[in-house]
Design a protein around this motif. Structure first.
Motif: not given
Lengths: 208, 443
Positions: A6, A8-10, A12, A24, A26-29, A45-47, A149, B1, B4-5, B7-10, B12
């Motif tokens: 990503x 933005x946050x790196x 994967x 979108x 999944x880590x930083x939206x 993306x807003x939730x 999403x 960089x 690496x994360x 766990x996805x925080x966002x 559904x």
């Protein structure tokens, strides 16, 4: 499948479907748009507002003996209501959509090589022939994307507008034409029962 | 960089969805939103405000009436199983036909299965599914609709107007909204179409036994059941179908038995003999010394047990002949008694010739074994002299038994048919399109 960090946050980010252009993170939206060369961030993306849908990213199922996985979702609204379009990837690489509206489920597939009629020539009740079957225009409505999403073959950004024409065909079949300005698309499909789609990995719904 | 994360925080998957409770802006009462994301409006039970359920603002759009015309017997939030699926009642509405009838409709929700309706009219219940398969209606000038390969008969045309709502709905329900309705019926289903300016909504309403609904939703006070519902299955019909099948089976069996007995019957004449009666005229029957002790010649009746038909033939000139006799087996001495008579009268009166009576009569003796027989008889008559003939035939096919059996066999089916017709007439009594009503009836 393409895996890319990503911007933005790196984290994967996977593009599982070769048709996907939007994701979108999944880590930083962050909303990411894929071009031929790279992946670009176009905002956050807003939730989405919660809803009582039993589906989630990663839900799998079967349609006419073919296995699919839900990769993404976009929420669409019009003046009278809203519905969800879940983006499906089938095991053979084909893409499809699972529509979820007013408790009805619809599975559809994009149709290429079809001369889509001009929007101006259509009105409620008019008939067009698709693959030798008659389809009647049921309604024409302005649709706005509320957001998305996961990964999508269209930009799932909030505020994207299009005109959606719903057509009914024989038995439980339907067609939909999405007039989006940059590329009009025809989808063909049919209504399906919850049981027949043999879902697994459904979302937990409190109390159900 | 490389941070690496994992766990996805966002996702559904993370936010658990559940029913939402908020306070009505109109009266402050708590309002529950159950089909979150699907319901367009929800109605406050406290003040009847119809609230926009699409945004968290929960703005009031319009108002419902505070009280319904009918009794809501299932509370919002009640769950019950129908056909194996668990449903939650999330909305209740009342509509009327703009003239006399009010009815109730409960909106059922299941996040997996979507929506159904439970309609209650005159204490009769229906389970309603909105169908996306459009029926064909270009049959018989709109008197028929074809859906899923079956034909439905037009039962009712009219309007339905929303008069009361509470709970939540998947469209922007508004008091006073009107639809044109058409109902088609077949067996235990109503195929209905509701037409607005925008769309045609088709639904199939399946009749549910009230007791099943009561048990499913644990209803305390069931509405009183009145009359016959358009989709109420005829209680006699399944029995009638069975009876009809049995009737057809036994009738065919009976016809075959009759057919084969006629085919195999040889109908042999075994005796034909002429006699002459001599006696005293004008003496009442019984006291008249009959022409006694006469016998026919001996005849043979073959080997098998068959019926025997004895025919008496005579042509009295304005008079009668009566024969009393017995068929006697010459080997065993067993006797079969019979009696029969003929009479004939004629004359000329007021310029017309008339005649009446029978010159021939038949006696049937069933199941007579084979052997050598003769008939001993005595004859009586009001004539002193009268010629007559006795003939005997064996193994004669008979129609009477067959016809009587057929009539007996048909009694119950006819009764069941009558009961079924009575039920159907009641069912169609409320319809303008009743096949049982005469055409000249006033509308």
């Amino acid at each position: 499948m393409i895996q890319t960090p990503c911007p933005s946050c790196g984290g994967n980010v996977d593009f599982k479907s070769r048709f996907s252009v939007f994701q979108v993170c999944p880590y930083c939206t962050s909303m990411l748009v894929r071009t031929d060369m790279n992946v670009e961030m176009v905002g956050k993306m807003a939730q989405l507002a919660a809803d009582m849908s039993p589906f989630q990213l990663g839900t799998t199922g079967r349609f006419e003996k073919r296995h699919f996985e839900i990769l993404g979702k976009q929420k669409l609204v019009y003046s009278e209501g809203n519905w969800n379009e879940w983006y499906l990837m089938f095991d053979d690489g084909r893409e499809g959509w699972l529509g979820e509206a007013q408790g009805f489920l619809m599975v559809s597939f994009p149709v290429k090589n079809f001369m889509i009629p001009d929007l101006g020539t259509l009105s409620a009740g008019s008939m067009i022939e698709i693959h030798k079957e008659s389809y009647h225009v049921e309604d024409i409505k302005s649709v706005t994307c509320e957001g998305g999403v996961g990964e999508l073959p269209v930009p799932g950004v909030k505020g994207r507008r299009s005109t959606s024409v719903d057509l009914v065909g024989p038995a439980k079949s339907f067609a939909n034409i999405d007039y989006a300005g940059h590329g009009d698309r025809l989808y063909l499909g049919r209504y399906a029962e919850f049981e027949e789609l043999q879902f697994s990995n459904l979302r937990e719904l409190d109390g159900w | 960089m490389d941070g690496k994360l994992n766990t996805p925080v966002f996702s559904e998957a993370l936010p658990k969805v559940k029913a939402k409770v908020f306070n009505c802006k109109g009266c402050g009462a708590p309002v529950t939103l159950r089909a979150v994301g699907l319901s367009q409006v929800c109605v406050c039970a406290g003040c009847g405000s119809i609230i926009d359920a699409k945004t968290e603002e929960f703005e009031i759009i319009s108002k419902s009436t505070k009280k319904g015309h009918r009794l809501q017997v299932i509370a919002l939030g009640t769950r019950g199983k129908i056909h194996g699926t668990l449903w939650e009642v999330i909305g209740y509405m009342e509509r009327w036909d703009g003239r006399v009838f009010y009815w109730s409709e409960y909106l059922l929700f299941n996040p997996m299965k979507g929506f159904r309706w439970l309609a209650e009219n005159n204490g009769h219940w229906s389970y309603v599914l909105i169908t996306k398969e459009k029926p064909e209606t270009n049959y018989a000038y709109g008197q028929l609709a074809k859906y899923s390969g079956h034909l439905y008969k037009l039962y009712h045309k009219g309007t339905a107007e929303l008069v009361y709502v509470v709970g939540e709905f998947y469209w922007k329900a508004k008091i006073g909204e009107q639809v044109k309705v058409k109902d088609f019926i077949r067996e235990n289903e109503i195929l209905a179409v509701e037409e607005t300016e925008k769309e045609m909504i088709w639904s199939v309403a399946e009749y549910l036994e009230a007791e099943r609904v009561r048990q499913a939703f644990k209803i305390d006070h069931m509405p009183l059941q009145v009359g016959v519902a358009p989709n109420q299955p005829c209680p006699v019909s399944p029995v009638y179908q069975q009876v009809l099948k049995l009737w057809i089976f036994f009738s065919i069996a009976l016809i075959m038995v009759q057919f084969f007995s006629m085919l195999s019957s040889s109908s042999n004449q075994v005796l034909k003999q002429d006699f002459s009666h001599t006696g005293t005229a004008s003496v009442p029957l019984g006291s008249l010394p009959p022409d006694q002790g006469k016998s026919t010649q001996t005849f043979e009746l073959g080997d098998e047990i068959t019926n025997v038909q004895i025919t008496l033939y005579s042509k009295p000139d304005n008079g009668w002949l009566y024969l009393q006799g017995e068929l006697v087996n010459l080997e065993s001495g067993e006797a079969y008694e019979f009696d029969q008579g003929v009479e004939a009268y004629s004359g000329y009166e007021d310029g017309y010739y008339w005649s009446e009576g029978n010159v021939q009569s038949i006696s049937n003796l069933p199941a007579v074994p084979g052997g050598n027989y003769q008939i001993n008889f005595e004859s009586s008559s009001d004539k002193e002299q009268l010629d007559f003939r006795i003939s005997v035939a064996r193994d004669v096919p008979l129609w009477e038994t067959f016809i009587w059996l057929l009539v007996l066999l048909s009694l119950f089916p006819v009764f069941m048919y009558w009961r079924r017709s009575t039920f159907n007439m009641k069912k169609w009594a409320e319809s303008d399109y009743s096949p049982y009503a005469s055409n000249d009836e006033d509308y």
